[in-house]
Design an enzyme around this catalytic site. Structure first.
Site, PDB file in Angstrom:
ATOM      1  N   VAL A 189      -5.305  10.566  -9.165  1.00  0.00           N
ATOM      2  CA  VAL A 189      -5.264  11.835  -8.426  1.00  0.00           C
ATOM      3  C   VAL A 189      -4.927  13.038  -9.305  1.00  0.00           C
ATOM      4  CG1 VAL A 189      -4.736  10.771  -6.191  1.00  0.00           C
ATOM      5  CG2 VAL A 189      -2.855  11.539  -7.668  1.00  0.00           C
ATOM      6  N   SER A 222      10.668  13.767  -0.551  1.00  0.00           N
ATOM      7  CA  SER A 222      11.685  12.724  -0.722  1.00  0.00           C
ATOM      8  C   SER A 222      13.066  13.331  -0.496  1.00  0.00           C
ATOM      9  CB  SER A 222      11.618  12.186  -2.152  1.00  0.00           C
ATOM     10  OG  SER A 222      12.757  11.400  -2.452  1.00  0.00           O
ATOM     11  N   TYR A 267      11.360  14.159 -10.895  1.00  0.00           N
ATOM     12  CA  TYR A 267      10.950  13.740  -9.547  1.00  0.00           C
ATOM     13  C   TYR A 267      11.479  14.697  -8.479  1.00  0.00           C
ATOM     14  CZ  TYR A 267      10.328  10.265  -5.733  1.00  0.00           C
ATOM     15  OH  TYR A 267       9.976   9.590  -4.590  1.00  0.00           O
ATOM     16  N   LYS A 280       9.263  16.826  -5.896  1.00  0.00           N
ATOM     17  CA  LYS A 280       9.370  16.628  -4.449  1.00  0.00           C
ATOM     18  C   LYS A 280       9.818  17.906  -3.729  1.00  0.00           C
ATOM     19  CE  LYS A 280       7.957  12.391  -4.041  1.00  0.00           C
ATOM     20  NZ  LYS A 280       6.548  12.187  -3.641  1.00  0.00           N
TER      21      LYS A 280
HETATM   22  N1  LIG Z   1      10.216   4.112  -1.719  1.00  0.00           N
HETATM   23  C1  LIG Z   1      11.041   5.116  -1.476  1.00  0.00           C
HETATM   24  O1  LIG Z   1      12.252   4.903  -1.260  1.00  0.00           O
HETATM   25  C2  LIG Z   1      10.547   6.532  -1.433  1.00  0.00           C
HETATM   26  C3  LIG Z   1      11.460   7.529  -1.067  1.00  0.00           C
HETATM   27  C4  LIG Z   1      11.037   8.846  -1.011  1.00  0.00           C
HETATM   28  C5  LIG Z   1       9.722   9.169  -1.323  1.00  0.00           C
HETATM   29  N2  LIG Z   1       8.846   8.195  -1.678  1.00  0.00           N
HETATM   30  C6  LIG Z   1       7.484   8.623  -2.001  1.00  0.00           C
HETATM   31  O2  LIG Z   1       6.560   7.922  -1.183  1.00  0.00           O
HETATM   32  C7  LIG Z   1       5.329   7.727  -1.899  1.00  0.00           C
HETATM   33  C8  LIG Z   1       4.996   6.241  -1.924  1.00  0.00           C
HETATM   34  O3  LIG Z   1       6.061   5.532  -2.516  1.00  0.00           O
HETATM   35  P1  LIG Z   1       6.157   3.930  -2.579  1.00  0.00           P
HETATM   36  O4  LIG Z   1       7.581   3.603  -2.540  1.00  0.00           O
HETATM   37  O5  LIG Z   1       5.215   3.319  -1.605  1.00  0.00           O
HETATM   38  O6  LIG Z   1       5.651   3.710  -4.093  1.00  0.00           O
HETATM   39  P2  LIG Z   1       4.878   2.509  -4.795  1.00  0.00           P
HETATM   40  O7  LIG Z   1       5.212   2.613  -6.239  1.00  0.00           O
HETATM   41  O8  LIG Z   1       5.120   1.203  -4.098  1.00  0.00           O
HETATM   42  O9  LIG Z   1       3.352   2.910  -4.551  1.00  0.00           O
HETATM   43  C9  LIG Z   1       2.809   4.063  -5.126  1.00  0.00           C
HETATM   44  C10 LIG Z   1       1.306   3.876  -5.282  1.00  0.00           C
HETATM   45  O10 LIG Z   1       0.774   5.068  -5.891  1.00  0.00           O
HETATM   46  C11 LIG Z   1      -0.184   4.670  -6.857  1.00  0.00           C
HETATM   47  N3  LIG Z   1      -0.357   5.720  -7.864  1.00  0.00           N
HETATM   48  C12 LIG Z   1       0.520   6.085  -8.836  1.00  0.00           C
HETATM   49  N4  LIG Z   1      -0.021   7.043  -9.607  1.00  0.00           N
HETATM   50  C13 LIG Z   1      -1.264   7.297  -9.120  1.00  0.00           C
HETATM   51  C14 LIG Z   1      -2.296   8.182  -9.494  1.00  0.00           C
HETATM   52  N5  LIG Z   1      -2.173   9.009 -10.546  1.00  0.00           N
HETATM   53  N6  LIG Z   1      -3.443   8.181  -8.772  1.00  0.00           N
HETATM   54  C15 LIG Z   1      -3.597   7.342  -7.704  1.00  0.00           C
HETATM   55  N7  LIG Z   1      -2.639   6.468  -7.314  1.00  0.00           N
HETATM   56  C16 LIG Z   1      -1.493   6.453  -8.006  1.00  0.00           C
HETATM   57  C17 LIG Z   1       0.397   3.382  -7.458  1.00  0.00           C
HETATM   58  O11 LIG Z   1      -0.600   2.650  -8.147  1.00  0.00           O
HETATM   59  C18 LIG Z   1       0.946   2.707  -6.214  1.00  0.00           C
HETATM   60  O12 LIG Z   1      -0.007   1.859  -5.606  1.00  0.00           O
HETATM   61  C19 LIG Z   1       5.564   8.326  -3.292  1.00  0.00           C
HETATM   62  O13 LIG Z   1       5.084   9.646  -3.325  1.00  0.00           O
HETATM   63  C20 LIG Z   1       7.065   8.314  -3.424  1.00  0.00           C
HETATM   64  O14 LIG Z   1       7.511   9.266  -4.346  1.00  0.00           O
HETATM   65  C21 LIG Z   1       9.227   6.889  -1.735  1.00  0.00           C
END
Ligand SMILES: NC(=O)c1ccc[n+]([C@@H]2O[C@H](COP(=O)([O-])OP(=O)(O)OC[C@H]3O[C@@H](n4cnc5c(N)ncnc54)[C@H](O)[C@@H]3O)[C@@H](O)[C@H]2O)c1
Length: 253
Positions: A64, A142, A154, A158
């Site tokens: 992306v 986040s 990060y 965010k």
């Molecule tokens: N897990 C948490 O506690 C949490 C908390 C707050 C925010 N978030 C946010 O939620 C979203 C999803 O998090 P998650 O925990 O499911 O993460 P995750 O690491 O399990 O999944 C993230 C996905 O994004 C894909 N990705 C990474 N870089 C990419 C790129 N350049 N192009 C396309 N795809 C790409 C990865 O391959 C992966 O499949 C993220 O934006 C994360 O910052 C997560």
């Protein structure tokens, strides 16, 4: 759009975690879903889950943060599913470190995926939303937007997404497009598991410790976030725009 026509949703980072749960949930709501992730093959599980339940989905490999790949991905989605009018900017990465140890490349990677990626995806998809006179954008912020030790990159990204969301809401509202941000707290995914690994804790102990500090006394699951995203992307949420919803099992400020 006729009532029989299916809206097309795009979920980035849909191979696993929150993105996968969101893709499955939006398909269950009747959307045709384009599942974007870095590796097209990694999206297979999510797509199979959707099609096995009678839904429609395609896997699309794209980074992306790469303008040409984003444009090619959106062109493919238009050709294979139709013009997208729902976009969930969920793809994300962590490169945690204390500021004095954070490399420029760790800063750039995180800012590029979250902020540049959301900008490029939204720019590519919004023209289809404008043509349709309808659109729903949800950006993943986040709880770290409020500041978090070891996450200067990060938390900046965010917090930046919250400003981006509000500006989209202001600029695109007149075209029937809403933009909102969902800001998760601790959600059990590969991302938080990687953090547990980094601090040398087992994931179960790490989750238990986190749950103790959360008012509802549990960590979140990807479906908790998918539920909030389903609300913001729904037909009924047209008067809700420019908002940031913390989904964290308790209040944050
Ligand atoms: N897990 C948490 O506690 C949490 C908390 C707050 C925010 N978030 C946010 O939620 C979203 C999803 O998090 P998650 O925990 O499911 O993460 P995750 O690491 O399990 O999944 C993230 C996905 O994004 C894909 N990705 C990474 N870089 C990419 C790129 N350049 N192009 C396309 N795809 C790409 C990865 O391959 C992966 O499949 C993220 O934006 C994360 O910052 C997560």
């Amino acid at each position: 759009m006729s009532t029989t026509e299916q809206r097309v949703a795009v979920v980035t980072g849909g191979a696993r975690g929150i993105g996968a749960a969101t893709a499955v949930r939006l398909a269950a709501e009747g959307r045709a879903v384009a599942v974007i992730d870095l590796d097209e093959a990694a999206c297979k599980d999510t797509v199979e889950k959707i099609t096995a339940a009678g839904g429609k989905a395609v896997a699309v490999g794209a980074d992306v943060s790469d303008e040409a790949q984003v444009e090619a991905a959106v062109a493919r989605i238009v050709a294979e599913l139709g013009a997208p009018t729902i976009l969930v900017n969920n793809a994300g990465v962590l490169r945690d470190n204390l500021l004095f140890k954070m490399s420029v490349s760790d800063w750039d990677t995180v800012l590029n995926v979250h902020l540049r990626g959301s900008f490029l995806m939204t720019k590519a998809v919004q023209k289809h939303m404008v043509d349709a006179g309808f659109g729903r954008v949800v950006n993943l912020s986040s709880s770290s937007a409020l500041g978090n030790r070891g996450q200067a990159n990060y938390s900046a990204a965010k917090a930046g997404l919250q400003g981006f969301t509000k500006t989209l809401a202001i600029e695109l509202g007149k075209f029937g497009i809403t933009a909102n941000a969902v800001a998760p707290g601790f959600i059990a995914t590969e991302m938080t598991k990687a953090t547990a690994d980094r601090v040398g804790m087992g994931f179960e102990d790490f989750k238990k410790a986190a749950a103790g500090a959360i008012p509802v006394q549990r960590v979140g699951e990807p479906e908790d976030i998918a539920n909030a995203i389903a609300f913001f992307t729904g037909e009924a949420a047209g008067f809700v725009s420019g908002q940031v919803l913390y989904v964290a099992g308790g209040p944050l400020d």
